[in-house]
Design an enzyme around this catalytic site. Structure first.
Site, PDB file in Angstrom:
ATOM      1  CG  HIS A  66     -12.957  -1.517   1.332  1.00 45.02           C
ATOM      2  ND1 HIS A  66     -12.094  -1.946   0.350  1.00 45.02           N
ATOM      3  CD2 HIS A  66     -12.207  -1.324   2.440  1.00 45.02           C
ATOM      4  CE1 HIS A  66     -10.862  -1.996   0.835  1.00 45.02           C
ATOM      5  NE2 HIS A  66     -10.908  -1.621   2.099  1.00 45.02           N
ATOM      6  CG  HIS A  86      -3.765  -3.101  -2.911  1.00 44.82           C
ATOM      7  ND1 HIS A  86      -4.842  -3.961  -2.894  1.00 44.82           N
ATOM      8  CD2 HIS A  86      -2.685  -3.871  -2.624  1.00 44.82           C
ATOM      9  CE1 HIS A  86      -4.427  -5.182  -2.609  1.00 44.82           C
ATOM     10  NE2 HIS A  86      -3.121  -5.145  -2.445  1.00 44.82           N
ATOM     11  CG  MET A 136     -11.664  -1.988   7.019  1.00 42.06           C
ATOM     12  SD  MET A 136     -11.192  -0.710   5.815  1.00 42.06           S
ATOM     13  CE  MET A 136      -9.882   0.114   6.724  1.00 42.06           C
ATOM     14  CG  HIS A 149      -6.031  -5.243  -6.031  1.00 45.86           C
ATOM     15  ND1 HIS A 149      -7.009  -4.828  -5.154  1.00 45.86           N
ATOM     16  CD2 HIS A 149      -6.357  -6.510  -6.373  1.00 45.86           C
ATOM     17  CE1 HIS A 149      -7.876  -5.806  -4.962  1.00 45.86           C
ATOM     18  NE2 HIS A 149      -7.501  -6.832  -5.689  1.00 45.86           N
ATOM     19  CE1 TYR A 158      -4.419  -1.355   0.622  1.00 46.26           C
ATOM     20  CE2 TYR A 158      -3.005  -3.174   1.312  1.00 46.26           C
ATOM     21  CZ  TYR A 158      -4.234  -2.696   0.919  1.00 46.26           C
ATOM     22  OH  TYR A 158      -5.293  -3.566   0.822  1.00 46.26           O
TER      23      TYR A 158
END
Length: 621
Positions: free
Chosen positions: A422, A343, A484, A272, A240
């Site tokens: 997400h 990412h 998440m 990504h 990241y």
């Protein structure tokens, strides 16, 4: 030792020998004959009557990081079919393309091109629980063309969204996990192929797309690029990368009316997803930074750059705002700093690859009628919510309660026109539903392969996780190995409600820790002596502990985060709130193979409004 009886004659032995030899020859010949259901590609002739989709195909995706496999497709909602074109740069003895629930090589729906050394064959196939491949008795992939063009091989075929074959994957709205691989050796029989013994890869795509033309941008539109500054992609699987970009000091208020990805050529299969965040407006300065988002030495102020401005994931198209709304950028009271987060997924550990990918914002000084907003639904980023280890399916649910929507939304409500889901690596599905008067009215968005006006209603976001490959609990948080459960909804007119999320009441969670520890004979409770993450880690995890935690999450009061854009709570009591009551749920989606089913409808894009409302009060009309 006597082998034969003295009564057995030489003639009998001769007959037995030639009978066995004949049987062996039949088996050998059969193994090299064309499979009964496969198509002999070597003798295939183009059919002028084939219903070819218009070329070039509008949707494209590189499958492997080296660019040897390119996927392109088109969609016919009229016939409920998808046309697929596979381009192979260096074809040796065949190629495997498939779809599975989460990208597994087992129990996958496959289409295979292979040769036995002399002839080539094409067929619909499937893999079993051990990766062994078999030809499907129902051939639902229809080959249209197989052709060598210049230095590349092209394969064009089609199949229905739903085939009614239990071994076939149902193509539906949301994420489709594509598995792929090349065959380096000829196969005497397709049954000799085991996917676990060849190099395979996985790619995720949104296969069903809108079939409507893109909206026209206004003539005065300007562009702003938020790009990675020629980053050398690390030779590790997951990175990241964060970069801070400052906006011009004199930038007046504009409306973003569209944004799109800008991907460095050659990196299409490595980049990504990308997000652009706005930093808190009260931050007068944010240090320049270009480096890993996970670097513990990164400036702490980057943690205050969390307001989502734009988000893109691999395979997504440009995002358009509706004609009467735009996302504000610049002007008094706005932030002057943006944080870019890219990412990189580099499974082949490629070294020395440079990247300047990012997001291109299209904005206009001619302000539209409404400011658009982005609101976070789901679960608060906190370790209070966790998934036990070794779980095949575990659910976590976040609530946006009617108390919060009545408090924060205007009497006329808001119109939601887009939604972005997400989770992190353990996520398997996300759905958000609108609840009014205890009844689930409509799905805001759902992606089970992990994708109007509101006020006074409830929005429930439910995420599905799988932790079968983990030996420790997975807690909520920002880290990639944490989890998440988020739905970013795009809406207008913009309000001060930035975040409407929840988590289980901490006091009830401490009662859970105490109960489970005492149940397992641990009378010395550490509940008050360590953090929640450590408390989860120290539990003895068995089926009982997981079931009790699931029960706690579905019955205990919640803490509501009904947050303003300043990150402060709206006035009111938000602790120990009761769970919203749901007395009626939406019927399960039915596929064409099932009685009374409807065909798959076109998915939305940024220009379509959801026909659903969140009202000022449950009684509003």
């Amino acid at each position: 030792m006597r082998i034969f009886s003295k009564d057995v004659r030489l003639q009998d032995i001769t007959i037995m020998y030639f009978t066995g030899l004949a049987a062996l020859m039949v088996i050998l010949v059969a193994s090299y004959q064309a499979p009964s259901n496969a198509i002999d590609v070597s003798s295939l002739k183009p059919s002028p009557s084939s219903s070819l989709p218009p070329l070039p195909m509008p949707f494209r995706m590189p499958l492997d990081p080296l660019g040897n496999l390119q996927l392109a497709w088109n969609i016919s909602y009229a016939t409920q079919e998808v046309y697929i074109q596979l381009r192979v740069a260096e074809l040796r003895h065949g190629v495997v393309l498939g779809m599975s629930d989460r990208g597994e090589l087992t129990n996958a729906d496959l289409v295979v091109l292979w040769d036995n050394g002399t002839r080539s064959y094409f067929g619909d196939a499937w893999s079993d629980s051990k990766g062994h491949v078999s030809l499907d008795s129902h051939q639902d992939y229809e080959l249209i063309e197989a052709k060598q063009k210049a230095d590349e091989f092209y394969l064009l075929f089609k199949r229905p969204f739903s085939t009614c074959d239990p071994r076939d994957y149902i193509i539906e709205e949301g994420t489709v996990h594509i598995i792929y691989g090349l065959l380096d050796q000829p196969l005497a029989s397709l049954g000799d192929l085991n996917l676990s013994r060849i190099h395979m890869g996985v790619q995720r795509v949104l296969m069903l797309r809108p079939d409507m033309p893109s909206p026209t941008l206004p003539p005065d539109v300007k562009t702003m690029d938020v790009l990675a500054p020629n980053v050398i992609i690390p030779n590790q699987e997951t990175t990241y990368w964060c970069f801070i970009q400052k906006l011009p000091d004199d930038l007046p208020k504009n409306h973003i009316v569209m944004y799109e990805s800008v991907i460095t050529p050659g990196n299409e299969a490595i980049v990504h997803h990308i997000e652009v965040f706005e930093c808190a407006p009260d931050l007068r300065e944010v240090p320049q930074y270009s480096g890993s988002c996970d670097d513990k030495m990164k400036p702490k102020k980057l943690n205050f750059c969390r307001h989502v401005l734009a988000a893109w994931a691999m395979g997504a198209e440009a995002f358009y705002y509706p004609p009467d709304a735009g996302l504000a950028i610049g002007g008094p009271g706005s932030s002057r700093f943006l944080r870019l987060e890219v990412h990189y997924h580099n499974p082949l550990l490629i070294s020395g690859r440079h990247d300047s990918s990012g997001i291109r914002l299209h904005y206009t000084p001619n302000l539209r009628q409404y400011d658009a907003g982005i609101m976070e639904l789901g679960l608060v980023y906190t370790p209070i919510m966790a998934i036990p280890p070794k779980q095949h399916t575990f659910y976590l649910t976040g609530y946006c309660t009617s108390k919060c929507t009545r408090t924060a939304l205007p009497p006329g409500g808001i119109y939601v026109f887009a939604s972005q889901l997400h989770t992190h690596l353990a996520g398997r599905g996300v759905r958000t539903v609108l609840v009014r008067g205890g009844k689930e009215l409509e799905m805001v968005q759902e992606d089970q392969h992990f994708s109007t006006d509101y006020q006074g209603d409830v929005l429930i976001t439910k995420c599905t996780y799988n932790t079968e490959d983990r030996s420790k609990p997975t807690v909520g948080g920002f880290g990639i190995m944490e989890e998440m459960c988020v739905n970013y909804i795009h809406y207008y007119p913009r309000t001060q409600l930035e975040l409407c999320k929840s988590h289980v009441d901490p006091g009830y969670l401490q009662k859970y820790f105490s109960f489970i520890n005492r149940f397992h004979g641990n009378d010395q409770c550490v509940c008050g002596d360590s953090g929640v993450t450590d408390q989860y880690a120290q539990l003895h995890w068995d089926d009982f502990a997981g079931e009790v935690l699931d029960s706690l999450y579905n019955t205990a009061p919640i803490s509501m985060h009904c947050n303003q854009s300043t990150a402060r709570l709206f006035p009111g009591e938000w602790e120990k709130q009761p769970l919203p009551e749901v007395t009626s749920i939406l019927p399960k989606h039915r596929y064409p193979c099932e009685g009374g089913a409807e065909s798959v409808s076109r998915p939305w894009n940024g220009m379509e409004l959801f026909s659903l409302q969140v009202k000022a009060s449950p009684a509003s009309k």
